[in-house]
Design a protein around this motif. Structure first.
Motif, mmCIF file in Angstrom:
data_model
loop_
_atom_site.group_PDB
_atom_site.id
_atom_site.type_symbol
_atom_site.label_atom_id
_atom_site.label_comp_id
_atom_site.label_asym_id
_atom_site.label_seq_id
_atom_site.Cartn_x
_atom_site.Cartn_y
_atom_site.Cartn_z
ATOM 1 N N ILE A 1 0.854 -1.189 0.000
ATOM 2 C CA ILE A 1 0.000 0.000 0.000
ATOM 3 C C ILE A 1 0.888 1.236 0.000
ATOM 4 O O ILE A 1 1.751 1.396 0.871
ATOM 5 C CB ILE A 1 -0.928 0.021 1.231
ATOM 6 N N ILE A 2 0.687 2.114 -0.986
ATOM 7 C CA ILE A 2 1.490 3.328 -1.064
ATOM 8 C C ILE A 2 0.661 4.598 -0.862
ATOM 9 O O ILE A 2 1.230 5.680 -0.700
ATOM 10 C CB ILE A 2 2.302 3.402 -2.377
ATOM 11 N N LEU A 3 -0.675 4.467 -0.832
ATOM 12 C CA LEU A 3 -1.540 5.616 -0.585
ATOM 13 C C LEU A 3 -2.885 5.099 -0.091
ATOM 14 O O LEU A 3 -3.398 4.101 -0.605
ATOM 15 C CB LEU A 3 -1.754 6.426 -1.875
ATOM 16 N N THR A 4 -3.455 5.783 0.900
ATOM 17 C CA THR A 4 -4.752 5.432 1.455
ATOM 18 C C THR A 4 -5.661 6.651 1.379
ATOM 19 O O THR A 4 -5.229 7.763 1.677
ATOM 20 C CB THR A 4 -4.604 4.979 2.924
ATOM 21 N N SER A 5 -6.906 6.433 1.011
ATOM 22 C CA SER A 5 -7.860 7.541 0.886
ATOM 23 C C SER A 5 -8.546 7.823 2.206
ATOM 24 O O SER A 5 -8.455 7.064 3.174
ATOM 25 C CB SER A 5 -8.916 7.207 -0.158
ATOM 26 N N GLU A 6 -9.320 8.895 2.184
ATOM 27 C CA GLU A 6 -10.254 9.189 3.258
ATOM 28 C C GLU A 6 -11.485 8.306 3.059
ATOM 29 O O GLU A 6 -11.566 7.561 2.075
ATOM 30 C CB GLU A 6 -10.654 10.659 3.201
ATOM 31 N N LEU A 7 -12.457 8.416 3.967
ATOM 32 C CA LEU A 7 -13.731 7.709 3.805
ATOM 33 C C LEU A 7 -14.688 8.570 2.996
ATOM 34 O O LEU A 7 -14.742 9.787 3.171
ATOM 35 C CB LEU A 7 -14.348 7.388 5.159
ATOM 36 N N TYR A 8 -15.434 7.925 2.103
ATOM 37 C CA TYR A 8 -16.418 8.589 1.263
ATOM 38 C C TYR A 8 -17.795 8.019 1.565
ATOM 39 O O TYR A 8 -17.938 6.811 1.744
ATOM 40 C CB TYR A 8 -16.098 8.369 -0.219
ATOM 41 N N LYS A 9 -18.801 8.865 1.566
ATOM 42 C CA LYS A 9 -20.166 8.422 1.862
ATOM 43 C C LYS A 9 -20.793 7.621 0.726
ATOM 44 O O LYS A 9 -21.673 6.806 0.956
ATOM 45 C CB LYS A 9 -21.052 9.619 2.203
ATOM 46 N N SER A 10 -20.322 7.840 -0.515
ATOM 47 C CA SER A 10 -20.910 7.134 -1.655
ATOM 48 C C SER A 10 -19.809 6.569 -2.556
ATOM 49 O O SER A 10 -18.684 7.080 -2.577
ATOM 50 C CB SER A 10 -21.813 8.060 -2.468
ATOM 51 N N LYS A 11 -20.175 5.537 -3.296
ATOM 52 C CA LYS A 11 -19.230 4.929 -4.228
ATOM 53 C C LYS A 11 -18.821 5.911 -5.330
ATOM 54 O O LYS A 11 -17.630 5.987 -5.649
ATOM 55 C CB LYS A 11 -19.826 3.646 -4.816
ATOM 56 N N PRO A 12 -19.762 6.666 -5.931
ATOM 57 C CA PRO A 12 -19.333 7.629 -6.948
ATOM 58 C C PRO A 12 -18.316 8.645 -6.415
ATOM 59 O O PRO A 12 -17.392 9.032 -7.124
ATOM 60 C CB PRO A 12 -20.638 8.307 -7.378
ATOM 61 N N SER A 13 -18.474 9.053 -5.165
ATOM 62 C CA SER A 13 -17.508 9.981 -4.575
ATOM 63 C C SER A 13 -16.134 9.326 -4.445
ATOM 64 O O SER A 13 -15.103 9.962 -4.694
ATOM 65 C CB SER A 13 -17.980 10.457 -3.203
ATOM 66 N N ALA A 14 -16.092 8.064 -4.052
ATOM 67 C CA ALA A 14 -14.828 7.340 -3.943
ATOM 68 C C ALA A 14 -14.175 7.195 -5.316
ATOM 69 O O ALA A 14 -12.960 7.354 -5.457
ATOM 70 C CB ALA A 14 -15.042 5.975 -3.307
ATOM 71 N N LEU A 15 -14.978 6.905 -6.327
ATOM 72 C CA LEU A 15 -14.443 6.798 -7.692
ATOM 73 C C LEU A 15 -13.893 8.144 -8.163
ATOM 74 O O LEU A 15 -12.855 8.199 -8.833
ATOM 75 C CB LEU A 15 -15.511 6.269 -8.642
ATOM 76 N N ASN A 16 -14.559 9.242 -7.796
ATOM 77 C CA ASN A 16 -14.035 10.575 -8.106
ATOM 78 C C ASN A 16 -12.715 10.814 -7.385
ATOM 79 O O ASN A 16 -11.813 11.461 -7.920
ATOM 80 C CB ASN A 16 -15.048 11.662 -7.721
ATOM 81 N N GLY A 17 -12.607 10.285 -6.160
ATOM 82 C CA GLY A 17 -11.354 10.392 -5.407
ATOM 83 C C GLY A 17 -10.215 9.686 -6.118
ATOM 84 O O GLY A 17 -9.088 10.198 -6.163
ATOM 85 N N ILE A 18 -10.490 8.528 -6.686
ATOM 86 C CA ILE A 18 -9.468 7.794 -7.447
ATOM 87 C C ILE A 18 -9.027 8.620 -8.648
ATOM 88 O O ILE A 18 -7.826 8.743 -8.919
ATOM 89 C CB ILE A 18 -9.999 6.403 -7.869
ATOM 90 N N GLU A 19 -9.986 9.205 -9.356
ATOM 91 C CA GLU A 19 -9.634 10.047 -10.501
ATOM 92 C C GLU A 19 -8.810 11.256 -10.059
ATOM 93 O O GLU A 19 -7.884 11.676 -10.748
ATOM 94 C CB GLU A 19 -10.887 10.494 -11.253
#
Length: 110
Positions: free
Chosen positions: A26-44
């Motif tokens: 693991i080289i990077l960890t995200s924050e928590l997102y309330k929705s899957k589309p928001s998490a996918l936007n985070g990846i982008e």
């Protein structure tokens, strides 16, 4: 193994992801997102900002260790690293994100 974003659902139903290097680390960890589309936007956002000058901030942590954060153009943190024993090791982590994020595939376990 190629690098990948691993999208998961947290225990509370929120979403988060890790960026894994080709060796599975693991080289990077995200924050928590309330929705899957928001998490996918985070990846982008990670993919887009990983190459941007000034997007990474290396910070000292407790016990003489270091970590980094990756910020979007609006200043919001979109990912952070684990702790590194040295600043040089932390810089290597930054370089790993720069190298791996733009072309990493998505592995969706959500």
């Amino acid at each position: 193994m190629a690098s990948k974003f691993h999208l998961k659902t947290a225990k509370d139903g929120q979403f988060h992801f890790n960026l894994l290097a080709g060796n599975g680390e693991i080289i990077l960890t995200s924050e928590l997102y309330k929705s899957k589309p928001s998490a996918l936007n985070g990846i982008e956002s990670v993919k887009n900002n990983a190459q941007r000058e000034g997007a990474f901030e290396v910070k000292p942590a407790a016990g003489g260790k270091f970590h980094f954060v990756l910020k979007a153009t609006n200043g919001q943190v979109v990912g952070q690293s684990q702790l590194y024993a040295s600043e040089a090791g932390c810089q290597n982590g930054v370089e790993a994100v720069k190298k791996n994020a733009p072309t990493a595939a998505l592995h969706d376990d959500s």
